[in-house]
Scaffold this motif. Structure first.
Motif, PDB file in Angstrom:
ATOM      1  N   THR A 141       0.620  -1.354  -0.028  1.00 30.54           N
ATOM      2  CA  THR A 141      -0.057  -0.122   0.040  1.00 30.54           C
ATOM      3  C   THR A 141       0.723   1.288   0.046  1.00 30.54           C
ATOM      4  OG1 THR A 141      -1.958   1.148   0.989  1.00 30.54           O
ATOM      5  CG2 THR A 141      -0.133   0.341   2.517  1.00 30.54           C
ATOM      6  N   TYR A 142       0.296   2.506  -0.494  1.00 30.71           N
ATOM      7  CA  TYR A 142       1.069   3.438  -0.448  1.00 30.71           C
ATOM      8  C   TYR A 142       0.560   4.704   0.362  1.00 30.71           C
ATOM      9  CZ  TYR A 142      -2.809   4.781  -3.851  1.00 30.71           C
ATOM     10  OH  TYR A 142      -3.931   4.740  -4.328  1.00 30.71           O
ATOM     11  N   PHE A 143       1.728   5.465   1.028  1.00 28.24           N
ATOM     12  CA  PHE A 143       1.130   6.524   2.130  1.00 28.24           C
ATOM     13  C   PHE A 143       1.606   7.780   1.634  1.00 28.24           C
ATOM     14  CE2 PHE A 143       5.543   4.981   2.784  1.00 28.24           C
ATOM     15  CZ  PHE A 143       6.244   6.126   2.670  1.00 28.24           C
ATOM     16  N   CYS A 144       1.867   8.036   0.382  1.00 23.77           N
ATOM     17  CA  CYS A 144       2.510   9.398  -0.263  1.00 23.77           C
ATOM     18  C   CYS A 144       1.400  10.531  -0.290  1.00 23.77           C
ATOM     19  CB  CYS A 144       3.137   9.369  -1.215  1.00 23.77           C
ATOM     20  SG  CYS A 144       2.244   8.255  -2.600  1.00 23.77           S
ATOM     21  N   HIS A 145       0.213  10.210  -0.305  1.00 28.47           N
ATOM     22  CA  HIS A 145      -1.085  11.161  -0.553  1.00 28.47           C
ATOM     23  C   HIS A 145      -1.144  12.069   0.856  1.00 28.47           C
ATOM     24  CE1 HIS A 145      -1.537   9.033  -4.157  1.00 28.47           C
ATOM     25  NE2 HIS A 145      -2.763   9.357  -4.284  1.00 28.47           N
ATOM     26  N   PRO A 146      -1.281  13.297   0.589  1.00 30.14           N
ATOM     27  CA  PRO A 146      -1.585  13.905   1.835  1.00 30.14           C
ATOM     28  C   PRO A 146      -3.199  13.818   2.205  1.00 30.14           C
ATOM     29  CG  PRO A 146      -1.584  15.477  -0.087  1.00 30.14           C
ATOM     30  CD  PRO A 146      -1.312  14.219  -0.557  1.00 30.14           C
ATOM     31  N   ASN A 152      -9.789   7.836   1.234  1.00 33.46           N
ATOM     32  CA  ASN A 152     -10.077   6.755   0.412  1.00 33.46           C
ATOM     33  C   ASN A 152      -8.860   6.375   0.004  1.00 33.46           C
ATOM     34  OD1 ASN A 152     -11.727   4.533   0.111  1.00 33.46           O
ATOM     35  ND2 ASN A 152     -12.361   5.290  -2.033  1.00 33.46           N
ATOM     36  N   ASP A 153      -8.274   7.576  -0.974  1.00 32.76           N
ATOM     37  CA  ASP A 153      -6.921   7.505  -1.712  1.00 32.76           C
ATOM     38  C   ASP A 153      -5.981   8.359  -0.959  1.00 32.76           C
ATOM     39  OD1 ASP A 153      -5.203   6.803  -3.586  1.00 32.76           O
ATOM     40  OD2 ASP A 153      -5.728   8.402  -4.835  1.00 32.76           O
ATOM     41  N   ASN A 154      -5.225   7.925   0.115  1.00 34.44           N
ATOM     42  CA  ASN A 154      -4.998   6.358   0.207  1.00 34.44           C
ATOM     43  C   ASN A 154      -4.934   6.146   1.603  1.00 34.44           C
ATOM     44  OD1 ASN A 154      -5.293   3.398  -0.280  1.00 34.44           O
ATOM     45  ND2 ASN A 154      -2.989   3.492  -0.564  1.00 34.44           N
ATOM     46  N   PRO A 212       5.785   4.944  -0.805  1.00 29.88           N
ATOM     47  CA  PRO A 212       5.331   6.038  -1.717  1.00 29.88           C
ATOM     48  C   PRO A 212       4.988   5.433  -2.952  1.00 29.88           C
ATOM     49  CG  PRO A 212       7.622   6.417  -1.392  1.00 29.88           C
ATOM     50  CD  PRO A 212       7.264   5.078  -0.613  1.00 29.88           C
ATOM     51  N   GLU A 213       4.063   5.947  -3.567  1.00 31.23           N
ATOM     52  CA  GLU A 213       3.520   5.126  -4.794  1.00 31.23           C
ATOM     53  C   GLU A 213       4.504   5.467  -6.040  1.00 31.23           C
ATOM     54  OE1 GLU A 213      -0.464   6.809  -6.502  1.00 31.23           O
ATOM     55  OE2 GLU A 213      -1.043   4.846  -7.121  1.00 31.23           O
ATOM     56  N   THR A 214       4.414   4.279  -6.869  1.00 28.87           N
ATOM     57  CA  THR A 214       5.398   4.450  -8.124  1.00 28.87           C
ATOM     58  C   THR A 214       6.703   4.253  -7.531  1.00 28.87           C
ATOM     59  OG1 THR A 214       3.419   5.582  -9.450  1.00 28.87           O
ATOM     60  CG2 THR A 214       5.792   5.034 -10.305  1.00 28.87           C
ATOM     61  N   GLU A 265     -15.345  12.145  -5.586  1.00 31.89           N
ATOM     62  CA  GLU A 265     -14.395  12.694  -4.578  1.00 31.89           C
ATOM     63  C   GLU A 265     -12.945  12.501  -4.820  1.00 31.89           C
ATOM     64  OE1 GLU A 265     -16.832  10.668  -3.916  1.00 31.89           O
ATOM     65  OE2 GLU A 265     -18.338  11.839  -2.800  1.00 31.89           O
ATOM     66  N   TYR A 266     -12.587  11.544  -5.674  1.00 32.31           N
ATOM     67  CA  TYR A 266     -11.029  11.195  -5.984  1.00 32.31           C
ATOM     68  C   TYR A 266     -10.302  12.205  -6.125  1.00 32.31           C
ATOM     69  CZ  TYR A 266      -7.111   9.103  -8.685  1.00 32.31           C
ATOM     70  OH  TYR A 266      -6.119   8.964  -9.172  1.00 32.31           O
ATOM     71  N   HIS A 267      -9.140  12.272  -5.399  1.00 36.39           N
ATOM     72  CA  HIS A 267      -8.011  13.388  -5.724  1.00 36.39           C
ATOM     73  C   HIS A 267      -8.719  14.797  -5.215  1.00 36.39           C
ATOM     74  CE1 HIS A 267      -4.436  11.265  -7.709  1.00 36.39           C
ATOM     75  NE2 HIS A 267      -4.849  10.593  -6.490  1.00 36.39           N
ATOM     76  N   THR A 268      -9.619  14.847  -4.369  1.00 39.75           N
ATOM     77  CA  THR A 268     -10.172  16.029  -4.073  1.00 39.75           C
ATOM     78  C   THR A 268     -10.218  16.308  -2.546  1.00 39.75           C
ATOM     79  OG1 THR A 268     -12.267  15.710  -3.774  1.00 39.75           O
ATOM     80  CG2 THR A 268     -11.634  16.156  -5.843  1.00 39.75           C
TER      81      THR A 268
HETATM   82 ZN    ZN Z   1      -3.831   8.747  -5.809  1.00 35.57          ZN
END
Ligand code: ZN
Length: 440
Positions: free
Chosen positions: A186-191, A195-197, A226-228, A324-327
């Motif tokens: 799983t990835y933890f890089c989003h502020p 849901n994401d993520n 972190p993703e990618t 709501e994705y990426h907002t």
């Molecule tokens: Zn994302």
């Protein structure tokens, strides 16, 4: 098949939402303090190892970026009033923005501003990791109220640093009876988004906590990257040992209230695909199944042709598909309405089946062994009082005996016989106890 009771699922949800709340407002990114704080929270819960890889290191075709940290970011209007403030919401900053301290006319500033006209109250989430840039994200409503005059001069301050440092990732290895592994990534890089993520982060933490307390057949490896770039880094660092991975999952978007969605492995017919599909179909709830495609999350790294690992993704609403994705609307309230406790239950069912999906060999394969004399068969044909359950238990034994040929897994027999997996498992255990079959 139910593993956690309804109460346990609801407790699991409370636990996960509490963890989410604790780190929700950290300004996470690929690197930096917000990401580190999040890893430390996971470490406190389940004792992950935190690994560091230095900026500039080559990992396959990529290079570990400079470490990014942010102290503050804001925009002042010509009256000196703060009109955009990173401290109100960390989504306001274009993630990985370079530092700047300048007066800029609105005419020039607007190239660095991002809004979502279709959802005028929401702040979009934007990044510029691999191209040096700076910018602010804000709601369309806020934008319209601030920017009216092309000639107005604004004072832009972004107090960030980009310097040589480290990229961190977390890892927990739970040894099982065999070396073969189930990978959970799983990835933890989003502020500040749920849901994401953060949903994936807290679900992986919860599963790690449960799996650590159990005796497992498979070894489990849970990675927080972190993703990618993080998945590529992990693959690079572990390139000689990934062959132990028998089944894998990417945990993303697991916390909303949408139907469960399976994005299959690259081959589409791996054991894990069949197991997840069975769990979904057995549940009686609606669900979606999507074939692999090389976009989306880190499954595309694990499934790149050099590795081609059987990694699927069991999500709720797939990324991109929920508004709501990426907002900023992917917030804690959105998670409060969601079903992350139920998602945990589905994962546990999948693990249960994977752990028990064995091949068997019949030790008395010439004709049916006489079950009656072993106390396994009750008066078949002569007992009108035989319950439906007894009948199915006996049928389960006959199915197992017939297909204990080293070629059919317990799930294969389940699908052929249409007898529930757990009932066949009980029958197989009874037959094993009497020495009629063995696991192979
Ligand atoms: Zn994302």
């Amino acid at each position: 098949m139910q593993i956690l009771t309804d109460t346990e699922q609801s407790n699991a949800k409370s636990y996960m939402l509490q963890l989410m709340e604790e780190v929700f407002y950290k300004c996470r990114s690929l690197t930096g303090e917000g990401a580190y704080d999040t890893l430390k929270m996971i470490q406190r819960e389940i004792g992950i190892q935190i690994n560091e890889v230095e900026s500039g290191k080559k990992v396959f075709d990529w290079t570990i970026p400079e470490e990014w940290n942010i102290k503050d970011a804001y925009v002042l209007n010509s009256n000196g009033k703060k009109v955009i403030d990173f401290n109100d919401n960390n989504l306001h900053i274009l993630n990985y923005s370079s530092p700047i301290n300048e007066r800029v006319k609105f005419g020039d500033l607007k190239n660095h501003l991002y809004t979502l006209p279709d959802h005028p109250e929401w702040i979009p989430y934007k990044t510029s990791y691999y191209q040096k840039n700076w910018g602010f994200c804000l709601s369309q409503n806020q934008y319209d109220s601030i920017f009216t005059d092309e000639e107005e001069e604004f004072h832009v301050v972004i107090d960030t640093t980009l310097e040589n440092g480290v990229l961190r990732y977390g890892e927990l290895y739970i040894p099982g009876k065999v070396d073969q592994e189930i990978l959970i990534s799983t990835y933890f890089c989003h502020p500040s988004m749920g849901n994401d993520n953060l949903s994936g982060v807290v679900l992986a933490t919860f599963l790690g906590k449960l799996l650590k307390e159990k005796q497992n057949f498979y070894s489990y490896r849970i990675i927080f990257v972190p993703e990618t770039i993080g998945a590529i880094t992990w693959l690079y660092e572990n390139r000689d040992s990934v062959n132990n991975i028998k089944h894998g999952f990417v945990l993303t978007c697991v916390g909303d209230k949408g139907d469960l969605t399976l994005k299959k492995t690259r081959s589409g017919n791996a054991e894990v695909d069949k197991v997840v599909e069975y769990v979904l179909s057995e549940s009686g709830n609606d669900y979606n199944i999507i074939d692999f495609f090389p976009g989306g999350s880190d499954e595309r790294q694990f499934s790149s042709p050099g590795f081609d690992l059987p990694v699927c993704s069991l999500m709720r609403s797939m990324y991109w598909t929920f508004p709501e994705y990426h907002t900023s609307a992917d917030n804690l309230e959105f998670m409060e309405e969601g079903k992350i406790g139920e998602t945990a239950e589905y994962y546990l069912r999948v693990f249960h089946i994977l752990e028990n999906n064995k091949f068997y060999r019949n030790l008395k394969p010439y004709g049916e062994p006489q079950l009656g004399k072993r106390g396994l068969y009750r008066m078949i044909g002569a007992n009108k009082d035989q319950s439906v359950e007894e009948f199915f238990n006996e049928m389960a034994m006959l199915w197992i005996l017939n297909y204990s040929d080293n070629k059919h897994t317990l799930l294969d027999i389940t699908l052929k016989s249409e007898i529930p997996f757990n009932q066949l498992l009980a029958a197989a255990n009874a037959l094993m106890e009497k020495g009629l079959i063995i696991e192979t």
